[in-house]
Every structure is written in structure tokens, then in C-alpha cells.
Design an enzyme around this catalytic site. Structure first.
Site, PDB file in Angstrom:
ATOM      1  CE1 TYR A   1      -3.938  -2.177   0.330  1.00  0.00           C
ATOM      2  CE2 TYR A   1      -2.676  -3.286   2.027  1.00  0.00           C
ATOM      3  CZ  TYR A   1      -3.745  -3.260   1.171  1.00  0.00           C
ATOM      4  OH  TYR A   1      -4.639  -4.300   1.152  1.00  0.00           O
TER       5      TYR A   1
ATOM      6  CG  HIS B   1      -9.066  -0.230  -5.570  1.00  0.00           C
ATOM      7  ND1 HIS B   1      -9.726  -0.566  -4.420  1.00  0.00           N
ATOM      8  CD2 HIS B   1      -9.980  -0.374  -6.573  1.00  0.00           C
ATOM      9  CE1 HIS B   1     -10.973  -0.912  -4.718  1.00  0.00           C
ATOM     10  NE2 HIS B   1     -11.157  -0.797  -6.007  1.00  0.00           N
TER      11      HIS B   1
END
Lengths: 148, 148, 148, 148, 148, 148, 148, 148, 148, 148, 148, 148
Positions: E23, E100
């Protein structure tokens, strides 16, 4: 000269009225007329058998083994689940043409299974009323090929 | 005043005797009585049609297009595979109510597919005999809404 | 006289505005009014509980075990994946009615799974606002049957 | 008078030699001759385009949007996985006939998916060489219907 | 000038610390800063709403129908099962961007289902922090196109 | 300054004409112009490679390993079955952006598989022509991040 | 002394002629003779009911609840999709024997589902004509066990 | 000395009352007591966190990263669909024990998927109340092994 | 003395550079050298045909029917979806060896389908460069066996 | 006079004790006695081979090719996964009867696959102990038919 | 005092050597020692049975019905396909604990099916060697509960 | 000089007799002879181990870890379900060659799963007896590569 059996399955008596955007505006009587004329023009005779009942088609196909040279069948929705019809047709030894007015492969998922296709000589779908003329001519072709 | 057609499919004539822990103890005659009374109290007439044969339901639904304002149908197990029934109902343009005594979604896996649901206006299941009163009243409501 | 709990799940507060071609034009306030009036006319009291949160429904259902005689639930989309709701309802011993304004079985594939159906007494779907009256009357019927 | 494009996909140049028990003994040249004669007898012109390469069919179909009134396509095994062909045909606005010599539904599982069927006007399969005559006549019918 | 709602779903408050190899190292505060600056530089205002609770997003989206011109949403893992979120977004009539940090399609099987994708205007995934700038600019583009 | 390779796959040359309700009205030439201008404004050069043939993309990607810093690819329908393309891209070590004009996840089931996604750095879909500007800027961002 | 009902389903009247390499050369009349003789030699009476129609079997099974001690059924292809038959047999409380001439599990995939098996006491398949003798004797055994 | 976080998910507050034939008769308070005593006897402290809300568990797990040495979690039915919980636990770096009173693998199909199992250190299920003692001791073992 | 055709499909020209941990460090030129030397040592001649294009392989295989005694094919990723290649090889009547450098069955799920395997005489995979020597010797064996 | 081999697979030595509501109360010794007496009364000899080990059955079947005229096999749960047993039986050229005490098709999903059925001459299931008599007589019939 | 049977299935004799990153470094002898000591400290006796052969486990479980109060079983890979083991354990009436050193649910897909879980009292997995102590204590708990 | 272990699994002792159209006419003794000669000609020794029992192969593979440099295994039908064999081979650190006489991928669906393939160095199938020579030479190659 051949005897051809044309079988109309479930819901076909509504043709011309029912969902014309899918099935067209020609009635079953008119479709049979197209088929009969085409057959006669080629020197064949045509019998039409129409019912909503799978068992009656099964019975008719069984009898047809002795008296018909070819079957053209538009089973309506019986196409998609009538395995008894499959077995009846599997026992018929002459040409079998599966016929649909619309193209089932461009519709709902469950219309993609046909119990007839595995035992059909050939398939015609999506040509509306003209399919009936085509089917008779196709049978004529298949019978000539068989003779050769 | 509306004409309502109530259709009972396969194995429903055994109601009251067959597996009462699932289907209850009310007989089909009694269920029709409940439906008839409810219909009449709302100013409607009811015809009941009962058969084990899918093709007869298909034929009846085809005729019903001209003479009935609504169909209530409990097809019995034909619910789960009778795609000809699907096509017949798809061609009926007035309200259709799918009705089951038990709740098929709480039973075997194969009872979870219904050929009727995709073409039903509404579904009532699991209320036993009372479902017949509910279905008539629901039809009454659907017809009133259609008029508005 | 029975205490009935009416539960409204996710996205129901938008009713009347959101996708009216699917869900109709009646607001949630109006639906509750229909249910309340029907309940009162049958001598029952109704409490309405509305939330977007599955956990709050789960908590409410747990409390309801002690204080309510029946649950009517329209869980919105929680219907299709909220297994905690399933377990909460499985532990509730009185009648449960699953209620939907539209008919989920005529829509997307994922709407065909319901976590509520396996534990529901009965299901009503597709009747729009009228389903709220029907659900109350159905509960009334189920409670009377239970007393017998 | 219409311009018809006949497209032959992968492995069709082997026809007449390759697995004759499945595909018959007629060569591709002979099949094109059948189609051409039928087209001419009906007052149409036919262009034949043959390739093993999906991308060349895609390019040809793109060009055809400006210059052809109908497409008849036997894509060979490209039928079963050539999604670029699907998209090319989806952008073609005149009639499209899917044509197969054999009946793919009576063969291996993977032959049951067709990327062409969802965008085809009609399908003809299993009639061997005669299918080429049938396809031209079917196109003739579809074009006449479009004019009406 | 448009009001843009940026929604952050489950587990996003850990960004910068949690699994940085997937991430990235930018925190949620920093991501919002990037989005805010980009929005302001284009003359738009941005509100950020962050929660782990699907129901709170559903409620926020319902309110947003009246006051926001576009939604950018990174739902975290709610993406993959939150069908109530699907229904909430389906009722929002302005542009929706699904965002995302990583590319879900290059990860576990269950991350390949998105309840948001069927109702999103567009999707941006795999660009880490830069995706937030991209999403604002994309919204700006979608809004300009809508005006034309 | 970076060399960026923009690859256009099957059916993209029809853009602007083909199904504009899905793909918009911008032509491929215009899309490339958008991309080129954006690239130049950021100090990069852009080469555009357009073909309907998967094998030509595979060959181009193989060469690109030596001469390009990034690939932006809109493979058209090759996206969904061209596993050779997957392997070619897997061997390319610089950033790869997968780009679609429409949002494939809101369309047919078969468009949900992408052979490119598992090897893409990032994905942009559903923004129409603006996606081309976004993709260049995203590449710019990915290259800057790689340098740090 | 017991009353045994032997039911023959779809396509069985063709036995002896139809696909003898699968179903053998014995006719249905001969099979019934074998069964009758065996039954009589054991002191039982046998009634044979033969039809292609599922609904007629359903009706017969319903009546049989009152008058028969056991059912032996070879449903033909109805075996594989006739769920109404399943429900009819489920309501019959005495022994049920499922009988097939060939071994369905060694044939097509769709022959592996039987709607009868879940409600059958026992199954006999693959022994051709001899299966009819076996089935009667098996019923005799089941009835004796029930008495004990 | 370690800080252990015990998390109770949906419907666990009903324990002792709800479906005792599956979940036993011990209440949640008693289960926590068992866990606390076991923890204290091993020199550890235990905090218990109980909620029906997945988002609250997600928030708690996020905080726990700083202050707890291990998590024991019985998520109730959230086990089977709460992918946000999966991601929260995936970011927790100390031991995680998944705990169930009953054995989910001996129940309904949907209980066989666990979002927790892929990120759990170990799993204990089916031992009822005793599982709480076991889980604490297992954590004790995992922590000792980690120190070695 | 036999003529052997060695076919190299997509992405094989990158061998030696591309993902050497999977495909090894030998280049395609070297692999062909190994094959050629082995062939010559056994008295055979070898032609190598290399392309990224499935249609060119299809065309080459069609020609090969007249001039080659055996085919060795490493189709690269075309292995997994190139059904036209399947049909081309199905029409080739001499031995066919499927050859892979790595073992596809130990990799991604989609590499487990091979369109070549159902029509291959034999398969060699996972032996890297040595597989080329093995394939030639295997062909030599198959040809000798055919002569016997 | 024929030599018949009766094979008993896994867990059958517990018969009479183990789950008598499913498998009955007759012991394996008694079952063999029934079979032996029936065999002798028909002039055949019977050998019984009992083991929990699939490999021992495989070995026994291999030997049986030389010395036995028929095999009757109740493989126990090996039925559902023992593909080596399938291959062993496939190489046996005389009649094979698959025998089960209970009806596997009315039980768990995994019991519906049988490795024996595709190579069995016939199947008998659900008749408990009486199945052993039936199987011997069925073998007798199969052998007589083979001689004709 | 109870007699506990500990069963070790396939490949467990390699423990300590084989893939220690998955299975740990403790040997089977040491694991049995842990189990024995725990059993003795609780006043129970333990017998260990170790084999690679499913049939030997099946035989041992059959015998165990008479002489053991509980079974703890780590079947190794037999867990995932040994349905004969399932049936053997299903016939054992005392407590059964399924035990795994690693957590199968965090590994390959095929390890997610367990033939033991549907018949196990409880499951312990992922705690390495400590699982053996836990299993004995769990059995002790189950036996005490059974006595109450 | 290397020690090679050749393992023959279920039903291989019948080779030469059993289904020669699939497996050829060479006996197992002759196959071992081919392998032995090839091994010796390359300076290696070969031990052959043949059994129908999966557990014996598992045991042999476990021992082989200490004493063999490579394993060649033709597991027979154990290939398709013997997961214990998978785990045994996974723990063997030297080269493993999976060997089949026929090509399983051209046969029944269930033969397409191999428990050995995921842990094999390489696979050889479809070359009949010659595969044994090939396998030895392949091992020779793998061992030489390992030394480099």
C-alpha cells in the site's frame, strides 16, 4: 419423394402475437404454409404436428421412425430441458433439423443448452419465418446426399 | 370486477394428505374455497385450473391472455424446470403471482431455481393456506395500481 | 394482541426517491404508516426499527427475543451477504416474514442468495407498498395458527 | 443488388482433405463457387476473404462497414475464443450469418462457446456444403426484410 | 465549482504503516492533502469522509445525493462484499470514481469481485498516492463532459 | 526524459464511429494526440503502435525492452484472452499501464478477465478520452517514483 | 400377497428396436412378461402402467398410494429432470425400486442426475431384461423385511 | 507478561440461550471469566472486546497493533464474509488465534469459508467453553516460541 | 531419414533473457542447435519455424502435412488458448511432440489447459534445454515404431 | 459352473454394528453366507476377499483376470476416490457388479461419484443384505447371456 | 482414567526434517512424548499408532471402538481424500480430535477439504508441537463433559 | 555416478497384457530393463520399486531422501488422487521425473489432475516404452546441470 414431419413444440401457437420483437409477426399457420409450399415445390409431402406436450412429441417421433424420411423440429422451450425428446430423436435414423425463429445463443443463459443439438443433423436459428423455407430445402439436400 | 385464474400444478391434489409437516393439512378444495371467497368479497370472479401436466398449464395460460385479468400460480415442482411455462407466462401481459405453501428457499438446492420468478409480478411463499387469501388480495392491489 | 417488530435495512430511507421504476414512489414513512394501520386494525402494536447497519439489526433482533411476537424484515441489500443477520434470526423463535418491495429473483444473479430465506417463516416480494399490509396480515395469520 | 462478404477463418483451406468424416469432401474453392453462384442467381455480388489470422478478419470486417451489405462468416476454430472478432462484428450494422459445416454442439465441450453467436443475425450449422447456398439465400431474405 | 466527496473505507487509517510493500508509505492524511490541493487548484472543494463502517458510508452516500457533484471512493475491503454500498451508489446520479492504491486484480481471487465497479463511472488502481491526484482530475474531466 | 510506448490493440481504429454510446466519439488519432501533447508537456516522447494482431504487439513489446521506459496499453478485446501478450508484458521490466475507454467490469462476464492486469503496474478504465492524458501523467509519476 | 405397480416412462415402448447395443433386444411386452411371471411365482399381482407423459406417472403414483404395496419404476429419460415425479414418489410410503436397463453412470454427464434416487428404496441398473426379474424379487424382499 | 485481546463478534452475547444444542450453555460472561483466569494464572492480562459490528472490530484491531501481544478472536458469523476484518488482522504482526465454540466444517456449506483462517496463526474449534482456556494457553505457547 | 519440423511459438525469441529463473539461460538459437545436432546424428533433417503469430503456425502446419514426418512444437503461451492450432494439428497425421522448457502444471491455473495435449503423441516438459534433445530422440523412436 | 469373486472393501468388517440405521444389522459373515448359498444353488463357486486396503483389491483384481468369471464388489468408501481400483477393474474382461447396501445417491454429495460405475456391467444398491443374493443371480444371468 | 489413541498418518515420520519452515523442527517421537506426558499428568494412558497407510488407520479405528475412549488424529495428507477414514471415524462413538501442526486453510486449495472435520468433535491446527499438549487436554475436557 | 530410484505404482504389473491399445505391449520387466541399461550406459545405478500401495511408495520416498540422487515415478492412477505421495515427493530434494506411458491429457477428465506435477522437475508422457530411456537420460541431464 420424401415424407417430412414438421414438429412445433411449446407456445408456438401464440406466434404472431407473443413478443413479436423476438419472434416476428408471422403466425404458425403461415409458417406451416411456407414450409408446405417449399416442400411441395421440391416434390415432398409435409405433415405438421403441433403440441405443447413433450410426451406427445416423443410419441410422434417414435411413430415417425416407420413413416417419415426426415424431421424438422422447433421444440419451443422444450429445447432446453426435454431429455425424453433427446432420447426419442436419438432413436430416429433419418435427418433431423433443429429450427428456431430467434437465435437462442443471443438470449438468456438457460437457452444455451439444447437437448436436440447433440442428435441433430443440422441447426438453423435466427432467420425468423424464412428459416422454415430453409429447413425444408436443407432436408432436401440432406436426403439427396444420403442417396448418393 | 376482474377475472382471476388460479392454477394448481403437479402433486397439489394430494394436499392435506402428503407430507403435512411441510405442506399443511388443508386440502386443495379448501384452498380454492379460501381463494374464491376472498375473490368474491373483493368483487372478483375466480376460475380454478388444476393439472399435473405442464403442457396443459401452457395451453391454459395461452388462452388466458384473452379472458383473464390476472394469474395466480402454484406450479408445484414444475416451478423448478418447466421452461415452457416460463415462456407461456412471459407472453401474458397482466399481473402474475407466484404462490407456494412452503418456503422453497429453505429446502433442497434444486428448489432454489424458479422458472416463474423472472416473469412474476410478485411472490408469496411459506404462509400455508393463508397464502391463498394473500394472493387474491395482492392481485386486487396490483389491478388497482394498474388502473391508476 | 401481539407486538410486531418491523425492521428496515440498508438504503430504505431513500425509498420514494431512489430508482422509483424498481422500488416505487411510496416513502418509508408511508410504508410504516400502512403497516401500523394494518397492525392496529388487527389489534396488534408495531414498532419500526430502521438502520443501514447490520450490527444494529443483529442487536435489535437479539433484544426482540424477549419482547416481540413476530419480526417483519426488509433488509435491503443486507439480504444477500449478512450472515450475522442469519444467525441472529435463527435464534428468534417466533414468526419471521421476509419482505421485499421488488422481486429480487427477477434481477441480478447476486440478488438470488438470501441469508434470511432459510430462517424465514414466509416470504413476500414484488408487491411494492402493498407488501407491507400483506406482511402484517400474514403475521396475524401465523400467530393465530401458532395459538391453535 | 447487394455486396456480400464471405469470410473463411482458420484451417478452412484444408477442407476436402482434413477429417472428411467431420467436414465433408468439398474443397473451399468449391464452397465459394456454390456461394458465388447462389449470390449471382439472386442478383448479388460476393467477395471471398480467407485467412488463418483473426486480426486480418478483424481488419476486413472494419473495412466492410463501408462497403458490404452483409457478412457470412465461418470462422473455423476462431469461433470459440476470438473476442476481438466479436467486437469487430458487433460494430457491423448489417446482417451477419454464422456458418459451420459441422454441428459444433455435437462435438467437444469447448466448441459450445461461440464469440460470434451473440452478435449474429442467424446461425446455420451442420449442413456441410449446402450450408453455403443456404447462407446466401438467408442473407437475401434478411436484406429484403430490412428494406420493408 | 464542484463539491467532491472523497470516501475512505475500511483499514485505510492504517495507511503508511500497514503492509507498505503493498500500500505504500503515504499516510491517509497525506493522501487527502494531495486530493484537496488538486481539487482546489481546479476550483473545486473536497470533503473527506473516513470510516470502517459500511453503513456509515451508505448513509453518507444517501445524503450526498443532495449536496455533492461527484464521489471518489476507496472502500478498502468493503469493495468485495458490501452490496449495500452498491445499492447506495446506484442511487447517486453524478460521477463516481472507484480508487485503489494497489491493483486488486494482481492479488487474491476474492479481490477480483467489486461491488462498486458495476456502478462506477471509472476506475483507477495501482498508482499508489498518485491515484488521488488522478481521481480528482478525472472527476474534473467527467464533470466538464457532463456540462457540454 | 522518458520514451513511452502507447499500444492500441484490436478494433481501436474504429473509435469515434463504433458504438459511440460505449466508446465515445473521439477518434484514435485524437486520442494519440492527447497522449502525445501530455507526454511532451512533461518532457517525454511518445511512440504509438497500433494493430489488430496480438503477435505484432508481442513482437513490439519484446523490442520495447531495450528502448522504452514505459508501456501504456489498451489491448481492445485481446485483453480478455491473449495470454501470449501476458507473457510478453511479464518480461518487460519498466512500468506498464492498462488503459480502457469504457469500464469492462460493468459489461459482459467475459470482459472481467484481463490477461494484462496481473502484470500491470496500474489500471485506468472508464474515463473515455481523458484516460489517455491520465495514463501519461500516471507513467510520469511511476517513473519519478522509480528514480527516488 | 402384494400389489406391485410397474411404471414405464418415456421412450420405453421402442425397446427392442431402439439402440439395441445400449438397451438390448427384449421388447417392453417381454419385459413386462418377465416381471409378471416373477411376481406371480412369488404370490404377488402386477399392474403395468406405460406412458411417455410425466404428468400421467405423477397422477398414477398419487392414486397408487391407496392401492399398491410397492412401485418399480423405469422412468426413461424423465429420470434426469422430472422433479414433479420426485415429489409424487416422495409422498408414496411403500417401497420404491428405481430400475434402468443400461447403467446411466457409464454414459453422458446429464444422465448422472436422478430425481428418483433420493426417494428410492433401492436401485438396479445395467442388467438389461434380467433387471425386471431382480426388481420384483427385490420388492418381495423389501416387503418381507417391512413386515418383520 | 503479555497483553491479550479477546474479541467476540456477532451474536455471541446470546450465548447460553441461543441454540444451546450447537453452542452450549455457557454464557459469554462465563467464557470471558475462563479466559481471564487462565490468562492470569499464566501471568498475562486479558482485555475483552465484544460487538456485533465488524467495523468496530476492525477499529479495535488497528489500535491493538500498538498495545497487544496477541489476539484471540471468535468473530461469530462475521468469520464467513468480513473481508475488512481479514485485512485488519493481516496488518497485525503478533499471534492471532481463531476460535469457534462449534465446528463450522460440520455445518452449512457457507460456514466453510473463513476470512480469518488465511491470516491466523492457529485455529481451535468445536471444544465449546474449553476452547477459551485452550486458546489462552495456545497464545502463551506461541509467545514463548516467538521469544526463543 | 525423416524431415522434422520444429515450431517455436510466442515469446520464445526472448529466451535466455526473459525470466531466466523459469526458462533458463539458453537462447533460442542454441536450443535449435541442440535439436539440429541431435537430429543429424540420428540421420534426420530439421527445419525450424519461429513466430509469435498463431495463424502462421496454423499455415505452416497445414503445409507440413505434405512434407514433414513429424512436428515438435513449443507453442509458448499459445498452448493455452489457440484452438485454431488444435484443429491444425488434429489434421496432421504423423507424430506430434508437445515441448515446454518449464513445467506448466507447477505454475498458474490457466497454464494447465493445453490445446495441443489432446492431439499430441507425447509431451515433454520441465527439462529446460535438454528437452530439445529428448524431443528429437522421442520423434526418432515414434517414427521407428510406426515403421514396425 | 463359474468362479465368482466377491470383494469387500473398507469398513465392511464392522457391518452389523456400525450405523445400523444406514447399513442394517446383518454381519459381513452373514452376507457372505447369503452370497455363497445363492452361488452354490446356481452351481457356482464363490471366493470372498475382504480388506480395507485399495492396493490389495487392485492386486486381487489383477490376479482374478486369470481365474475368475465375474467380480462382485462392494468397495465401501473406496468407491468414491480409488481411481487405481477403476484401472484395475477396467482391465478385467468378465462381468463386474457394483454392490452397495445403502443407496449412495440419497446421501452426501461426495458419495455420488463412483470410480467403479463407469466400468461396471451393472449396479445394485439400497437393498441391504438381499442385494448379495441379487448380485449373485445377476452375475448368473450375465454369464448366461455371454455364453449365448 | 481414559485410554487415548493417538494416530499419525502419512509422512509424519519425517517430521523435524521435512519442510521445517512449515512443520517445525520437533520430531514425531518428541511429539508423542509431549502427548504422553500430558496424558499421564491427567491420569490417562496413551497409545500411539503411526502409519502411512490409510487402510491400517481404518483397521485400527475399527478395533478402537472397543478399547479406546477417544481418538486424536493427525492424518497427514490423508486428511484431504481418505473417505474410508471418514467412514471409519463416523462409526467411532467417543470423542475425536483432528490435529494439524500447520494451518491447512492458509495453504493450497486442495488442503481446504478435510474428510475428518465432518465427524470430528473438535479441531486444533497451526500450533505446531504445542497442539499435541492441547489435544490431550481437550480430550480430557470432552470426556469430563461427557460424564456430567 | 548416481543412484536412481524408479518407482512403479498401481496396476503397472499388468503392463503388456492390460489395454495394449493404450499402454503398449511391453511388460514392466522389459521397461525396467530398458531403464537399467540406459542408466548403466551412463554410469548410474538403478533400483526399481514396484507396488500397488500408495503408502509403500510414501515410505520408500521417505527413505530415498538419504540414499538416492533422483526419482523417476510412474504412479499409475495414484497420480490423480494420492496427495500423500505429493507430500512425500515435496520433501525429496533431488530431481523428480514424472513418467507416463500414455498421454493422460488426451483421456478422461479426471486424469488431468496430477498430484505429482506440482513437485516434479519434469514430465514425460505418451512415448510408451521409450519414455523409460528418455527419463533416465533426462535425470542424467538434470544431475549434470545441478553439479555445474
Amino acid at each position: 419423394m420424401a415424407n417430412i414431419l414438421l414438429i412445433s413444440g411449446s407456445n408456438l401457437e401464440l406466434l404472431g402475437e407473443r413478443e413479436p420483437e423476438i419472434y416476428g409477426t408471422t403466425t404458425l399457420v403461415e409458417l406451416v404454409e411456407i414450409a408446405t409450399k417449399t416442400a411441395e415445390s421440391l416434390g415432398h409431402s409435409l405433415e405438421h404436428f403441433s403440441t405443447n406436450a413433450e410426451d406427445e412429441i416423443v410419441g410422434k417421433v417414435a411413430e415417425a421412425r416407420k413413416s417419415f424420411d426426415a424431421i424438422i423440429i422447433n421444440p419451443g422451450a422444450i429445447t432446453h430441458y426435454g431429455w425424453s425428446l433427446h432420447d426419442a430423436l436419438a432413436a430416429f435414423e433419418n435427418p433431423i433439423v433443429e429450427l428456431h425463429l430467434s437465435n437462442p445463443h443471443a438470449r438468456e443463459e438457460w437457452r444455451k443448452t439444447s437437448v436436440v443439438s447433440p442428435v441433430a443433423s443440422g441447426i438453423i436459428s435466427g432467420f425468423g419465418a424464412d428459416g422454415y423455407r430453409m429447413a425444408i430445402e436443407a432436408v432436401d439436400g440432406l436426403l439427396k446426399k444420403a442417396i448418393q
